[in-house]
Write a protein that holds these residues in place. Structure first.
Motif, PDB file in Angstrom:
ATOM      1  N   THR A  14       0.765  -1.142   0.033  1.00 57.79           N
ATOM      2  CA  THR A  14      -0.073   0.000  -0.063  1.00 57.79           C
ATOM      3  C   THR A  14       0.842   0.984   0.038  1.00 57.79           C
ATOM      4  O   THR A  14       1.816   1.363   0.804  1.00 57.79           O
ATOM      5  CB  THR A  14      -0.935   0.018   1.190  1.00 57.79           C
ATOM      6  OG1 THR A  14      -1.846  -0.957   1.020  1.00 57.79           O
ATOM      7  CG2 THR A  14      -1.771   1.237   1.263  1.00 57.79           C
ATOM      8  N   LYS A  43     -15.924  -9.218  -9.590  1.00 57.83           N
ATOM      9  CA  LYS A  43     -16.592  -8.012  -9.927  1.00 57.83           C
ATOM     10  C   LYS A  43     -16.499  -7.932 -11.385  1.00 57.83           C
ATOM     11  O   LYS A  43     -15.960  -8.614 -12.081  1.00 57.83           O
ATOM     12  CB  LYS A  43     -15.726  -6.870  -9.287  1.00 57.83           C
ATOM     13  CG  LYS A  43     -15.745  -6.904  -7.657  1.00 57.83           C
ATOM     14  CD  LYS A  43     -15.202  -5.625  -7.208  1.00 57.83           C
ATOM     15  CE  LYS A  43     -15.232  -5.460  -5.556  1.00 57.83           C
ATOM     16  NZ  LYS A  43     -14.466  -4.199  -5.270  1.00 57.83           N
ATOM     17  N   SER A  63     -12.168   6.663  -9.413  1.00 55.56           N
ATOM     18  CA  SER A  63     -11.528   6.110  -8.505  1.00 55.56           C
ATOM     19  C   SER A  63      -9.880   6.240  -8.351  1.00 55.56           C
ATOM     20  O   SER A  63      -9.189   5.821  -7.683  1.00 55.56           O
ATOM     21  CB  SER A  63     -11.895   4.525  -8.550  1.00 55.56           C
ATOM     22  OG  SER A  63     -11.579   4.125  -9.795  1.00 55.56           O
ATOM     23  N   ASN A  87      -3.532   1.204  -3.597  1.00 53.22           N
ATOM     24  CA  ASN A  87      -4.077   0.750  -2.116  1.00 53.22           C
ATOM     25  C   ASN A  87      -4.793  -0.571  -2.502  1.00 53.22           C
ATOM     26  O   ASN A  87      -4.818  -0.999  -3.693  1.00 53.22           O
ATOM     27  CB  ASN A  87      -5.304   1.754  -1.880  1.00 53.22           C
ATOM     28  CG  ASN A  87      -6.334   2.006  -2.788  1.00 53.22           C
ATOM     29  OD1 ASN A  87      -7.076   1.251  -3.167  1.00 53.22           O
ATOM     30  ND2 ASN A  87      -6.473   3.316  -3.050  1.00 53.22           N
ATOM     31  N   THR A  88      -5.151  -1.393  -1.585  1.00 48.99           N
ATOM     32  CA  THR A  88      -5.863  -2.512  -1.776  1.00 48.99           C
ATOM     33  C   THR A  88      -6.940  -2.760  -2.735  1.00 48.99           C
ATOM     34  O   THR A  88      -7.225  -3.735  -3.311  1.00 48.99           O
ATOM     35  CB  THR A  88      -6.251  -3.373  -0.472  1.00 48.99           C
ATOM     36  OG1 THR A  88      -7.295  -2.427   0.227  1.00 48.99           O
ATOM     37  CG2 THR A  88      -4.883  -3.426   0.185  1.00 48.99           C
ATOM     38  N   GLU A  89      -7.692  -1.538  -2.810  1.00 49.85           N
ATOM     39  CA  GLU A  89      -8.922  -1.706  -3.816  1.00 49.85           C
ATOM     40  C   GLU A  89      -8.535  -1.770  -5.339  1.00 49.85           C
ATOM     41  O   GLU A  89      -9.245  -1.772  -6.132  1.00 49.85           O
ATOM     42  CB  GLU A  89      -9.766  -0.415  -3.509  1.00 49.85           C
ATOM     43  CG  GLU A  89     -10.352  -0.614  -2.339  1.00 49.85           C
ATOM     44  CD  GLU A  89     -11.487   0.381  -1.867  1.00 49.85           C
ATOM     45  OE1 GLU A  89     -12.327   0.205  -0.848  1.00 49.85           O
ATOM     46  OE2 GLU A  89     -11.524   1.340  -2.440  1.00 49.85           O
ATOM     47  N   ASP A  90      -7.062  -1.401  -5.479  1.00 47.36           N
ATOM     48  CA  ASP A  90      -6.544  -1.402  -6.769  1.00 47.36           C
ATOM     49  C   ASP A  90      -5.923  -2.807  -7.219  1.00 47.36           C
ATOM     50  O   ASP A  90      -5.757  -3.137  -8.501  1.00 47.36           O
ATOM     51  CB  ASP A  90      -5.187  -0.688  -6.911  1.00 47.36           C
ATOM     52  CG  ASP A  90      -5.739   0.796  -6.765  1.00 47.36           C
ATOM     53  OD1 ASP A  90      -4.947   1.681  -6.232  1.00 47.36           O
ATOM     54  OD2 ASP A  90      -6.803   1.500  -7.164  1.00 47.36           O
TER      55      ASP A  90
END
Length: 126
Positions: A14, A43, A63, A87-90
Motif C-alpha cells: 500500500t 466484480k 477512483s 491501495n488494496t482496492e486497486d
C-alpha cells in the motif's frame, strides 16, 4: 490485426507504485484510441483510463484520478499506466484494450474496444 501484450504487474505494498506497459503489434498503433481496464475477483470489468491517438486527450475513472497516469509512445507502439499511491482496492487483473477503428474518440466503456490483451495481475498488500 493488432495484438496487445501487457507487462509490469506484480506485488506491491500500500502506497507503492507500479508502471504497466502494453506493447502493440501492427502498423496502425499511432492512430488508435487505447485504454486500460481492470477486473477484480467477483466484480465486473471496470474502466481505468483512456488515451487518444496523439496522447493529447485522456480520461480517467474517478477512483484513480490524481493517482494514475496514462501515456503512450507511438514510436515504440506502447501505452503505459503509471500507478501511484496504490491501495488494496486497486488489486485486480489489468487489461490493455484498443479501439481499432482509426482516430476514434476516447471512451471509458469496455464495449468501445474490440481488441484486448491477456491481462497482468496487480496485487496491493496492506
Amino acid at each position: 490485426q493488432v495484438q496487445l501484450l501487457e507487462s509490469g504487474g506484480g506485488l506491491v505494498q500500500t502506497g507503492g507504485s507500479l508502471r504497466l506497459s502494453c506493447a502493440a503489434s501492427g502498423r496502425t498503433f499511432s492512430s488508435l484510441t487505447m485504454a486500460w481496464f481492470r477486473q477484480a475477483p467477483g466484480k465486473e470489468r471496470e474502466s481505468v483510463a483512456t488515451i487518444n491517438w496523439s496522447g493529447e486527450s485522456t480520461a480517467y475513472a474517478d477512483s484513480v484520478k490524481g493517482r494514475f497516469t496514462i501515456s503512450r509512445d507511438n514510436a515504440k507502439n506502447t501505452v503505459y499506466l503509471q500507478m501511484n499511491s496504490l491501495n488494496t482496492e486497486d488489486t485486480a487483473v489489468y487489461y490493455c484494450a484498443a479501439h481499432t477503428t482509426p482516430w476514434g474518440p476516447i471512451q471509458l466503456i469496455p464495449r468501445g474496444y474490440d481488441t484486448w490483451g491477456q491481462g497482468t495481475q496487480v496485487t496491493v498488500s496492506s
